[in-house]
Design a protein around this motif. Structure first.
Motif, PDB file in Angstrom:
ATOM      1  N   ASP A  43       0.830  -1.192   0.000  1.00 18.21           N
ATOM      2  CA  ASP A  43       0.000   0.000   0.000  1.00 18.21           C
ATOM      3  C   ASP A  43       0.871   1.250   0.000  1.00 18.21           C
ATOM      4  OD1 ASP A  43      -2.516  -1.324   0.104  1.00 18.21           O
ATOM      5  OD2 ASP A  43      -2.101  -1.817   2.189  1.00 18.21           O
ATOM      6  N   SER A  46       2.508   1.949   3.209  1.00 13.43           N
ATOM      7  CA  SER A  46       3.421   0.923   3.711  1.00 13.43           C
ATOM      8  C   SER A  46       4.742   1.066   2.961  1.00 13.43           C
ATOM      9  CB  SER A  46       2.847  -0.473   3.495  1.00 13.43           C
ATOM     10  OG  SER A  46       1.602  -0.583   4.164  1.00 13.43           O
ATOM     11  N   ASN A 145      -5.780  -7.739   1.125  1.00 10.67           N
ATOM     12  CA  ASN A 145      -5.709  -6.288   1.049  1.00 10.67           C
ATOM     13  C   ASN A 145      -5.677  -5.643   2.438  1.00 10.67           C
ATOM     14  OD1 ASN A 145      -5.796  -3.687  -0.046  1.00 10.67           O
ATOM     15  ND2 ASN A 145      -8.019  -3.671  -0.105  1.00 10.67           N
ATOM     16  N   ARG A 146      -4.622  -4.891   2.709  1.00 12.37           N
ATOM     17  CA  ARG A 146      -4.426  -4.179   3.986  1.00 12.37           C
ATOM     18  C   ARG A 146      -4.566  -5.097   5.200  1.00 12.37           C
ATOM     19  NH1 ARG A 146      -3.617   0.995   3.042  1.00 12.37           N
ATOM     20  NH2 ARG A 146      -4.137   1.826   5.089  1.00 12.37           N
ATOM     21  N   ARG A 149      -2.737  -4.183   8.704  1.00 13.25           N
ATOM     22  CA  ARG A 149      -3.384  -3.029   9.343  1.00 13.25           C
ATOM     23  C   ARG A 149      -4.749  -3.407   9.928  1.00 13.25           C
ATOM     24  NH1 ARG A 149      -0.706   1.624   8.161  1.00 13.25           N
ATOM     25  NH2 ARG A 149       0.842   1.420   6.506  1.00 13.25           N
ATOM     26  N   LYS A 150      -5.524  -4.188   9.162  1.00 17.88           N
ATOM     27  CA  LYS A 150      -6.845  -4.601   9.646  1.00 17.88           C
ATOM     28  C   LYS A 150      -6.713  -5.512  10.866  1.00 17.88           C
ATOM     29  CE  LYS A 150      -9.202  -4.095   5.214  1.00 17.88           C
ATOM     30  NZ  LYS A 150      -9.822  -4.764   4.074  1.00 17.88           N
TER      31      LYS A 150
END
Length: 195
Positions: A43, A46, A145-146, A149-150
């Motif tokens: 991302d 990131s 995806n992400r 972070r999630k």
């Protein structure tokens, strides 16, 4: 001719070579032949290890979920992360992927006893004296995806800074943001697929 590069993608740089949005892209940092592209992505917010290649077989083997491989991240989190939160991450947590709930696979998570040596980030993370910002190491075998972070947000410790340090046996080592090294095919296949 197949070519292979490993790069340290800087913070706030898109994992692509073109952008209509006037944002920084890989082209602002790395001069590679036109047919060389990143395998997977990081991302914009990131940073860390990206592999650039024109080898379609390598691309397939790294991106197809049936070929699980380790990805190691250094993750700085907001707040003194608890052992309970670390255990939850290890067991897998439910995250939202495009409106559907998904339980992440088991992974390895540990608290760094001392902060890892990493390059300065520009701009730096927001520093608050009264709230600790420890680093954890997360080793996943999937890349939604992400996802990182999630996952950290789900257990109550949002990610402040995220660096992908390793894919299988390819590591950033001392590579600095915006720098690149070229690898030979036999080296990259040995480190990625143990061939």
């Amino acid at each position: 001719m197949k070519q292979y590069f490993i790069v340290y993608k800087p913070y706030l740089v898109l994992s692509q070579f073109t952008s209509e949005l006037k944002k920084q892209t890989l082209a602002d940092y790395f001069a590679v032949p036109k047919n060389v592209y990143p395998v997977g992505r990081l991302d914009e917010d990131s940073e860390g290890l990206l592999i650039l290649t024109n080898d379609e077989q390598l691309n397939h083997r790294l991106l197809n979920p049936s070929f699980a491989h380790e990805r190691e991240y250094f993750v700085q989190v907001d707040g003194a992360i608890t052992q309970e939160a670390i255990q939850q991450l290890q067991q897998g947590v439910e995250i939202n992927l495009s409106g559907k709930m998904y339980k992440t696979k088991k992974c390895k998570v540990e608290l760094f006893k001392e902060a890892p040596t990493v390059p300065e980030r520009n701009p730096p993370i927001r520093f608050r004296k009264e709230i600790p910002a420890p680093w954890i190491r997360m080793i996943l075998t999937e890349g939604k995806n992400r996802q990182v972070r999630k996952m950290t947000a789900k257990v109550g410790f949002p990610t402040l800074r995220l660096i992908r340090y390793r894919i299988e046996e390819i590591e950033l080592g001392n590579l600095q943001p915006g720098k690149m090294i070229e690898l030979q095919q036999k080296t990259i296949y040995k480190k990625l697929f143990h061939e």
